[in-house]
Design a protein around this motif. Structure first.
Motif, mmCIF file in Angstrom:
data_model
loop_
_atom_site.group_PDB
_atom_site.id
_atom_site.type_symbol
_atom_site.label_atom_id
_atom_site.label_comp_id
_atom_site.label_asym_id
_atom_site.label_seq_id
_atom_site.Cartn_x
_atom_site.Cartn_y
_atom_site.Cartn_z
ATOM 1 N N ASN A 187 119.729 1.749 79.990
ATOM 2 C CA ASN A 187 118.271 1.716 79.825
ATOM 3 C C ASN A 187 117.815 2.572 78.643
ATOM 4 N N SER A 188 118.673 2.719 77.622
ATOM 5 C CA SER A 188 118.288 3.581 76.497
ATOM 6 C C SER A 188 118.509 2.901 75.146
ATOM 7 N N ILE A 189 117.726 3.342 74.178
ATOM 8 C CA ILE A 189 117.906 2.921 72.784
ATOM 9 C C ILE A 189 118.173 4.201 71.987
ATOM 10 N N THR A 190 119.303 4.246 71.285
ATOM 11 C CA THR A 190 119.618 5.404 70.450
ATOM 12 C C THR A 190 119.664 4.949 69.000
ATOM 13 N N ILE A 191 118.911 5.620 68.140
ATOM 14 C CA ILE A 191 118.919 5.285 66.716
ATOM 15 C C ILE A 191 119.435 6.502 65.959
ATOM 16 N N ARG A 192 120.449 6.291 65.127
ATOM 17 C CA ARG A 192 121.038 7.383 64.350
ATOM 18 C C ARG A 192 120.759 7.166 62.862
ATOM 19 N N GLU A 193 120.465 8.273 62.169
ATOM 20 C CA GLU A 193 120.255 8.204 60.712
ATOM 21 C C GLU A 193 121.573 8.242 59.977
ATOM 22 N N LYS A 194 122.533 8.939 60.569
ATOM 23 C CA LYS A 194 123.896 9.007 60.040
ATOM 24 C C LYS A 194 124.776 9.495 61.176
ATOM 25 N N ALA A 195 126.066 9.675 60.910
ATOM 26 C CA ALA A 195 126.978 10.101 61.969
ATOM 27 C C ALA A 195 126.477 11.400 62.601
ATOM 28 N N LYS A 255 123.779 12.244 63.846
ATOM 29 C CA LYS A 255 122.374 12.637 63.614
ATOM 30 C C LYS A 255 121.475 11.633 64.335
ATOM 31 N N ILE A 256 121.160 11.979 65.592
ATOM 32 C CA ILE A 256 120.277 11.108 66.371
ATOM 33 C C ILE A 256 118.839 11.346 65.921
ATOM 34 N N HIS A 257 118.169 10.276 65.558
ATOM 35 C CA HIS A 257 116.760 10.399 65.186
ATOM 36 C C HIS A 257 115.875 10.069 66.382
ATOM 37 N N LEU A 258 116.336 9.148 67.247
ATOM 38 C CA LEU A 258 115.532 8.765 68.411
ATOM 39 C C LEU A 258 116.443 8.415 69.579
ATOM 40 N N LEU A 259 116.161 9.007 70.727
ATOM 41 C CA LEU A 259 116.780 8.567 71.982
ATOM 42 C C LEU A 259 115.634 8.269 72.928
ATOM 43 N N LEU A 260 115.434 6.998 73.192
ATOM 44 C CA LEU A 260 114.327 6.546 74.022
ATOM 45 C C LEU A 260 114.892 5.910 75.281
ATOM 46 N N LYS A 261 114.395 6.356 76.426
ATOM 47 C CA LYS A 261 114.836 5.765 77.691
ATOM 48 C C LYS A 261 113.643 5.117 78.378
ATOM 49 N N VAL A 262 113.921 4.104 79.143
ATOM 50 C CA VAL A 262 112.855 3.512 79.938
ATOM 51 C C VAL A 262 113.233 3.614 81.406
ATOM 52 N N ASN A 263 112.221 3.805 82.211
ATOM 53 C CA ASN A 263 112.406 3.807 83.655
ATOM 54 C C ASN A 263 111.405 2.796 84.190
ATOM 55 N N PRO A 264 111.746 1.497 84.066
ATOM 56 C CA PRO A 264 110.753 0.465 84.361
ATOM 57 C C PRO A 264 110.337 0.504 85.828
ATOM 58 N N PRO A 265 109.092 0.080 86.140
ATOM 59 C CA PRO A 265 108.216 -0.635 85.217
ATOM 60 C C PRO A 265 107.156 0.232 84.531
ATOM 61 N N LYS A 266 107.195 1.580 84.652
ATOM 62 C CA LYS A 266 106.042 2.276 84.079
ATOM 63 C C LYS A 266 106.350 3.569 83.347
ATOM 64 N N GLU A 267 107.611 3.905 83.091
ATOM 65 C CA GLU A 267 107.892 5.156 82.375
ATOM 66 C C GLU A 267 108.634 4.889 81.077
ATOM 67 N N ILE A 268 108.116 5.452 79.992
ATOM 68 C CA ILE A 268 108.797 5.429 78.696
ATOM 69 C C ILE A 268 109.056 6.887 78.345
ATOM 70 N N ILE A 269 110.312 7.201 78.064
ATOM 71 C CA ILE A 269 110.705 8.606 77.923
ATOM 72 C C ILE A 269 111.352 8.814 76.554
#
Ligand SMILES: [Zn+2]
Length: 245
Positions: free
Chosen positions: A175-183, A185-199
């Motif tokens: 349930n997560s999206i991880t976006i890295r700028e380089k090795a 180096k996490i720029h975004l770690l977004l998790k969802v806890n559906p149906p109503k939480e975005i973390i």
């Protein structure tokens, strides 16, 4: 663990998986959806002696099923691997599962509940939550994330997210999206806890001269003049604008 006749394990190393993601533009090579599985195409897994990133494609579960059942041909996957859908359009995409209840946004150390504009920057909504268009339809969450250079990496419009292919890596796992700028180096770690939480668990983002840094339970906002505000365990509830910078 499953092995083929050549003793090759089903498990693909994280480095090879990342190379496959980069090569495919982080989404299904055929349709561009961002929830994907790794499929050995040529050679197939039973004939493979190693996990070759050039021989593995990202496929969404539906396209994967069409191929494995024989409804669609392997030739279609091979064709798509040469010109992946996400690289054509510049993003992979999917939908967040939000229902007819106001979603909350946990942004590092700040919990924003029942705020139509959870965060505004320079008078513009960074995120917005609009009520359903019609009864029984979902609330609509929109917003964007930028990397430490101010480039948009993840945009969200009415619950549909698009992850830009210009990022170094986009990994969607459970349930997560991880976006890295380089090795490493996490720029975004977004998790969802559906149906109503975005973390937003981790973030390093620059927008309009402001740097937003979130990690677990804090949010730091760095200002162009060198000042910094740190927020921990804050709750904004029922505010028209939760936080404004
Ligand atoms: Zn697909």
């Amino acid at each position: 663990m499953t092995y083929n006749a050549f003793g090759l394990s089903r498990d693909i190393s994280s480095d090879v998986k990342r190379l496959v993601r980069q090569k495919c533009g982080f989404g299904c090579v055929i349709c561009g959806l961002g929830i994907v599985q790794y499929e050995h195409v040529d050679p197939e897994f039973k004939d493979a002696r190693k996990h070759d990133p050039d021989a593995i494609a990202l496929l969404c579960p539906q396209c994967h099923a069409k191929i494995t059942t024989g409804m669609w041909s392997k030739a279609r996957v091979k064709l798509a691997m040469r010109n992946p859908k996400c690289l054509q359009q510049g993003y992979s995409r999917e939908f967040f599962d939000i229902v007819d209840d106001h979603p909350s946004l946990q942004f590092g150390g700040v919990l924003l509940r029942n705020c139509p504009t959870p965060i505004a920057v320079a008078g513009h909504p960074l995120f917005s939550i609009e009520p359903p268009e019609y009864p029984g339809e979902p609330f609509r969450f929109s917003g964007l994330f930028t990397d430490s250079n101010g480039q948009v990496t993840l945009s969200i419009e009415d619950n549909e997210w698009k992850a830009a292919t210009r990022s170094w890596d986009v990994e969607v796992k459970a349930n997560s999206i991880t976006i890295r700028e380089k090795a490493r180096k996490i720029h975004l770690l977004l998790k969802v806890n559906p149906p109503k939480e975005i973390i937003v668990e981790r973030l390093d983002m620059v927008l309009a001269g402001l740097r937003f840094e979130a990690n677990g339970d804090f949010l730091r906002v760095h200002f162009p003049n060198g000042g910094c505000n740190e927020f921990t365990s804050c709750i904004a509830d029922n505010c028209m604008i939760g936080m404004s910078f």
